[in-house]
Design a protein around this motif. Structure first.
Motif, PDB file in Angstrom:
ATOM      1  N   ASN A 213       0.815  -1.226   0.000  1.00  0.00           N
ATOM      2  CA  ASN A 213       0.000   0.000   0.000  1.00  0.00           C
ATOM      3  C   ASN A 213       0.848   1.276   0.000  1.00  0.00           C
ATOM      4  N   SER A 214       1.972   1.215  -0.705  1.00  0.00           N
ATOM      5  CA  SER A 214       2.852   2.380  -0.779  1.00  0.00           C
ATOM      6  C   SER A 214       2.294   3.451  -1.709  1.00  0.00           C
ATOM      7  N   ILE A 215       2.962   4.597  -1.694  1.00  0.00           N
ATOM      8  CA  ILE A 215       2.616   5.729  -2.561  1.00  0.00           C
ATOM      9  C   ILE A 215       3.802   6.001  -3.476  1.00  0.00           C
ATOM     10  N   VAL A 216       3.533   6.130  -4.775  1.00  0.00           N
ATOM     11  CA  VAL A 216       4.580   6.474  -5.744  1.00  0.00           C
ATOM     12  C   VAL A 216       4.157   7.743  -6.471  1.00  0.00           C
ATOM     13  N   TYR A 217       4.996   8.762  -6.388  1.00  0.00           N
ATOM     14  CA  TYR A 217       4.710  10.088  -6.937  1.00  0.00           C
ATOM     15  C   TYR A 217       5.786  10.384  -7.982  1.00  0.00           C
ATOM     16  N   ASP A 218       5.371  10.610  -9.213  1.00  0.00           N
ATOM     17  CA  ASP A 218       6.316  10.924 -10.288  1.00  0.00           C
ATOM     18  C   ASP A 218       6.060  12.353 -10.739  1.00  0.00           C
ATOM     19  N   LEU A 224       1.572  11.197 -19.035  1.00  0.00           N
ATOM     20  CA  LEU A 224       0.907  11.362 -17.747  1.00  0.00           C
ATOM     21  C   LEU A 224       1.141  10.141 -16.857  1.00  0.00           C
ATOM     22  N   ILE A 225       0.965   8.956 -17.416  1.00  0.00           N
ATOM     23  CA  ILE A 225       1.230   7.727 -16.672  1.00  0.00           C
ATOM     24  C   ILE A 225       2.550   7.152 -17.177  1.00  0.00           C
ATOM     25  N   THR A 226       3.593   7.395 -16.420  1.00  0.00           N
ATOM     26  CA  THR A 226       4.924   6.921 -16.795  1.00  0.00           C
ATOM     27  C   THR A 226       5.040   5.418 -16.522  1.00  0.00           C
ATOM     28  N   GLU A 227       6.127   4.831 -16.996  1.00  0.00           N
ATOM     29  CA  GLU A 227       6.385   3.419 -16.722  1.00  0.00           C
ATOM     30  C   GLU A 227       6.466   3.174 -15.214  1.00  0.00           C
ATOM     31  N   LEU A 228       7.038   4.120 -14.481  1.00  0.00           N
ATOM     32  CA  LEU A 228       7.101   4.012 -13.014  1.00  0.00           C
ATOM     33  C   LEU A 228       5.706   3.918 -12.409  1.00  0.00           C
ATOM     34  N   LEU A 229       4.792   4.760 -12.879  1.00  0.00           N
ATOM     35  CA  LEU A 229       3.435   4.731 -12.338  1.00  0.00           C
ATOM     36  C   LEU A 229       2.678   3.483 -12.768  1.00  0.00           C
ATOM     37  N   HIS A 230       2.963   2.969 -13.980  1.00  0.00           N
ATOM     38  CA  HIS A 230       2.381   1.693 -14.406  1.00  0.00           C
ATOM     39  C   HIS A 230       2.782   0.584 -13.435  1.00  0.00           C
ATOM     40  N   LYS A 231       4.074   0.554 -13.080  1.00  0.00           N
ATOM     41  CA  LYS A 231       4.566  -0.465 -12.152  1.00  0.00           C
ATOM     42  C   LYS A 231       3.896  -0.313 -10.787  1.00  0.00           C
ATOM     43  N   ALA A 232       3.695   0.923 -10.354  1.00  0.00           N
ATOM     44  CA  ALA A 232       3.043   1.176  -9.073  1.00  0.00           C
ATOM     45  C   ALA A 232       1.597   0.681  -9.086  1.00  0.00           C
ATOM     46  N   LYS A 233       0.896   0.949 -10.180  1.00  0.00           N
ATOM     47  CA  LYS A 233      -0.497   0.516 -10.291  1.00  0.00           C
ATOM     48  C   LYS A 233      -0.608  -1.011 -10.290  1.00  0.00           C
ATOM     49  N   GLU A 234       0.352  -1.690 -10.919  1.00  0.00           N
ATOM     50  CA  GLU A 234       0.336  -3.162 -10.947  1.00  0.00           C
ATOM     51  C   GLU A 234       0.448  -3.753  -9.545  1.00  0.00           C
ATOM     52  N   LEU A 235       1.077  -3.014  -8.647  1.00  0.00           N
ATOM     53  CA  LEU A 235       1.225  -3.461  -7.256  1.00  0.00           C
ATOM     54  C   LEU A 235       0.131  -2.876  -6.357  1.00  0.00           C
ATOM     55  N   ASN A 236      -0.866  -2.246  -6.981  1.00  0.00           N
ATOM     56  CA  ASN A 236      -1.973  -1.618  -6.244  1.00  0.00           C
ATOM     57  C   ASN A 236      -1.497  -0.527  -5.290  1.00  0.00           C
ATOM     58  N   PHE A 237      -0.418   0.149  -5.673  1.00  0.00           N
ATOM     59  CA  PHE A 237       0.045   1.310  -4.920  1.00  0.00           C
ATOM     60  C   PHE A 237      -0.766   2.536  -5.347  1.00  0.00           C
ATOM     61  N   ALA A 239      -0.744   5.795  -7.107  1.00  0.00           N
ATOM     62  CA  ALA A 239       0.128   6.368  -8.143  1.00  0.00           C
ATOM     63  C   ALA A 239      -0.280   7.815  -8.405  1.00  0.00           C
ATOM     64  N   ILE A 240       0.669   8.735  -8.238  1.00  0.00           N
ATOM     65  CA  ILE A 240       0.381  10.169  -8.367  1.00  0.00           C
ATOM     66  C   ILE A 240       1.217  10.753  -9.504  1.00  0.00           C
ATOM     67  N   ASP A 241       0.545  11.342 -10.490  1.00  0.00           N
ATOM     68  CA  ASP A 241       1.261  11.917 -11.633  1.00  0.00           C
ATOM     69  C   ASP A 241       1.713  13.342 -11.338  1.00  0.00           C
ATOM     70  N   GLY A 242       2.575  13.878 -12.206  1.00  0.00           N
ATOM     71  CA  GLY A 242       3.158  15.187 -11.983  1.00  0.00           C
ATOM     72  C   GLY A 242       2.312  16.364 -12.433  1.00  0.00           C
ATOM     73  N   LEU A 243       1.217  16.098 -13.146  1.00  0.00           N
ATOM     74  CA  LEU A 243       0.413  17.205 -13.658  1.00  0.00           C
ATOM     75  C   LEU A 243      -0.224  18.004 -12.524  1.00  0.00           C
ATOM     76  N   GLY A 244      -0.651  17.306 -11.478  1.00  0.00           N
ATOM     77  CA  GLY A 244      -1.284  18.000 -10.348  1.00  0.00           C
ATOM     78  C   GLY A 244      -0.351  18.987  -9.662  1.00  0.00           C
ATOM     79  N   MET A 245       0.922  18.620  -9.567  1.00  0.00           N
ATOM     80  CA  MET A 245       1.898  19.542  -8.973  1.00  0.00           C
ATOM     81  C   MET A 245       2.016  20.799  -9.824  1.00  0.00           C
TER      82      MET A 245
END
Length: 280
Positions: A213-218, A224-237, A239-245
């Protein structure tokens, strides 16, 4: 009245999309222009803001540090970070410098993962550039003193840690040259590099050793959905994209320039997304 952004190169900046959206929504008579200028032109450009009827500027790469010495007043946050991303022309015609990146990062984290402060485990930061400096400062300001830092250049990483230690003597930032080690017992990971951005190499990373249940912020927002965030979603983490920042850092600038409170709506985010898709 006019506002705008200075930097180089900036022709792909999303800032005009955001500010023009709010101008239209709140019926504000103004314009937001792109000023792509050379370093040697900055001083003379800033001196003529009032006569050009320019009330405020955003500042982006590579001039965030360069402008500091040219301003009359700089807020402490911006001085701590060595970076100004917002300039306001005061009623006294003096130039005031601010940094809203820290606000944008933390605001988006609080919205996307409201319970992040309660998470057990470590905070790990990838990168030691200007974005990393703002992100680490944000966490230290929230009294999150235990941070792991991974960066390819050890010297640059240790310099950042030393700078933060001077600002927050109680901070405990540990440098890691091995990314896997930096991710052990990690519950919140922030990528502050351009790795994974369109046209850049991918970030070589395995998230399996992070806590459940970790948090991954790119901070990257294209794609918008980087490979890092894809990996995070696969682990049900989370996943926070950079557009909001990016969107949230624009709020304080717009409000101080136009003396109008604004909101970050789904329609605004969609407008930014539409622009990003047209660029691809």
């Amino acid at each position: 009245m006019t506002t705008g952004i200075i930097g180089k190169p900036i022709k792909h900046s999303l800032s005009p999309i955001l500010h023009e959206f709010w101008m239209k929504e709140y019926k504000i008579e103004s314009t937001y222009n792109i000023y792509e200028i050379d370093k040697k032109e900055i001083a003379s450009f800033l001196k003529t803001l009032k006569e050009k009827n320019i009330n405020g500027l955003n500042v982006t790469i590579p001039y965030k540090s360069e402008v500091i010495k040219l301003l009359d007043h700089v807020e402490k946050n911006a001085l701590d970070l060595g970076a100004v991303n917002t300039i306001k022309v005061g009623e006294d015609n003096k130039l005031y410098g601010y940094n809203t990146d820290v606000y944008g990062f933390m605001k988006h984290l609080n919205i996307s993962a409201p319970s992040w402060k309660k998470k057990k485990g470590d905070i790990t930061i990838i990168g030691a550039g200007g974005a990393s400096r703002a992100v680490i400062w944000s966490f230290l300001k929230e009294n999150k003193m235990n941070i792991k830092l991974f960066n390819r250049s050890k010297d640059r990483g240790l310099k950042l840690i030393d700078d933060m230690k001077k600002l927050f003597p109680e901070s405990n930032i540990i440098f890691h040259s091995n990314l896997s080690e930096a991710l052990n017992n990690c519950s919140l990971l922030v990528n502050c590099t351009s790795l994974g951005m369109s046209g850049q190499p991918m970030l070589d990373i395995n998230l399996d050793q992070m806590n459940n249940n970790s948090i991954v912020y790119d901070i990257v927002y294209s794609p918008l959905i980087t490979e890092l965030l894809h990996k995070a979603k696969e682990l049900n983490f989370t996943a926070i994209d950079g557009l909001g920042m990016l969107i949230n850092q624009a709020v304080p600038a717009f409000e101080m320039w136009h003396n109008t409170k604004v909101t970050v709506s789904d329609a605004l985010r969609q407008s930014a997304l539409n622009h990003l898709e047209r660029k691809v």
